[in-house]
Design a protein around this motif. Sequence first.
Motif, PDB file in Angstrom:
ATOM      1  N   ASP A 161       0.850  -1.185   0.000  1.00 19.92           N
ATOM      2  CA  ASP A 161       0.000   0.000   0.000  1.00 19.92           C
ATOM      3  C   ASP A 161       0.886   1.235   0.000  1.00 19.92           C
ATOM      4  O   ASP A 161       2.088   1.160   0.285  1.00 19.92           O
ATOM      5  N   ASN A 162       0.283   2.359  -0.357  1.00 21.19           N
ATOM      6  CA  ASN A 162       0.986   3.645  -0.321  1.00 21.19           C
ATOM      7  C   ASN A 162       2.223   3.678  -1.217  1.00 21.19           C
ATOM      8  O   ASN A 162       3.211   4.345  -0.909  1.00 21.19           O
ATOM      9  N   GLY A 163       2.191   2.922  -2.317  1.00 17.02           N
ATOM     10  CA  GLY A 163       3.264   2.965  -3.275  1.00 17.02           C
ATOM     11  C   GLY A 163       4.503   2.165  -2.907  1.00 17.02           C
ATOM     12  O   GLY A 163       5.531   2.277  -3.585  1.00 17.02           O
ATOM     13  N   THR A 164       4.438   1.355  -1.857  1.00 18.56           N
ATOM     14  CA  THR A 164       5.589   0.528  -1.505  1.00 18.56           C
ATOM     15  C   THR A 164       5.757  -0.601  -2.526  1.00 18.56           C
ATOM     16  O   THR A 164       4.797  -1.011  -3.178  1.00 18.56           O
ATOM     17  N   LEU A 165       7.003  -1.094  -2.651  1.00 21.55           N
ATOM     18  CA  LEU A 165       7.305  -2.160  -3.592  1.00 21.55           C
ATOM     19  C   LEU A 165       7.517  -3.473  -2.847  1.00 21.55           C
ATOM     20  O   LEU A 165       7.705  -3.497  -1.627  1.00 21.55           O
ATOM     21  N   SER A 166       7.472  -4.557  -3.601  1.00 18.42           N
ATOM     22  CA  SER A 166       7.640  -5.885  -3.020  1.00 18.42           C
ATOM     23  C   SER A 166       9.057  -6.075  -2.490  1.00 18.42           C
ATOM     24  O   SER A 166       9.962  -5.272  -2.741  1.00 18.42           O
TER      25      SER A 166
END
Length: 379
Positions: A161-166
């Motif tokens: 969420d909130n633009g975080t990456l894996s």
Amino acid sequence: MLGVFTFVSGAVSHEIRPAIADATLTEDRVDLQIRLSAEALVAGIDLEGLEDTNEAPEAELYDALRALPDDEFADRLREAWDDLQAGFIVDAGGERVLLALDEIEVEPQSDLELPRDTIVQLSGDLPANGADVTIGWVAENGPIIVRQTGGGDDAYAGFLDNGTLSEALPRVGAATESGWAVFVRYIAVGFDHIIPKGLDHILFVLGLFFLSMKKRPLITQVTVFTIAHTITLALASLQILTISASIVEPLIALSIVYVAVENIFAKGIKWWRPVIIFGFGLLHGLGFASVLGEFGLAPGRFVAGLIGFNIGVEIGQLTVIGLAALLLWLGVRAAHMADLEDEEMRVRDPDIMFRAVSICGSILIAIIGAYWAFERVFL
């Protein structure tokens, strides 16, 4: 009152759901299959922090896109891809991977009040640096679950969420994660499903609180509610028990009405109250189940996710009760201090004050619940 109804309306239809992206990696290529509600992206809705598309300025455009025939919407999505592709992120060692749109499948959904799933197939050439790959998308696209294929029962399935990456995903083999990591992550997911996203569950818990502030009645109600929703949450998430949301959601609203109305007339907890709360807990568990079902947990991590989610839900419920008790205590204390400063006023009985607050709060909860029940059946 109109403002209250505006705030609580649309609690079921157009609710934001996380997209699910399955990633397949090789030494030189990435393939993504993403299941999403694509109308929001084409409409240009900023989904970051949004709970319902009805709240967005582009809500009318979203509804118009949702009403398009499946093939026409697929064409609209294809036309918009040049603008949308920048929001889909695949990074390998600091190098951005350009993704091509290979295929679009819009799944039929005749009920316009329910979201329509679209499956897109994307692919891209990985740079020759051999670096691990991170995957996600921009915050405006909302939440997404990224899963790497080939990981078996321990496969990585990150809720982003909130633009975080894996996490960094290897090109050879597959990323996995421990049951402990899943457990901890889903505590936060469960809490978030109560505060701030679970307004109907918050009102139900407040209904339990307003019957009595005494520990025994409150603990009894919360305990049987917890046991009940845990049972149906597990059964529904495993698809052993499946009931349409069009049935469950109106019944959840009616459960809120019942608890609130009983609070107005009851003078304490009766033997039947925990039995009824248990039945309502079964309903609420079916409502919670959609969350775990959408997250696509690997089979080997389902139990950890289920337990963590339940703990998060309970922490959320206890937080609601704790805040309500604190606000009530502050109100009673302020009134008591006002009485002490005015010698001509009789000191007000805290029990009488709680009863007054309970009745007023229960009336408001009953009105909101009744409106929800009407909306979920007829609107």
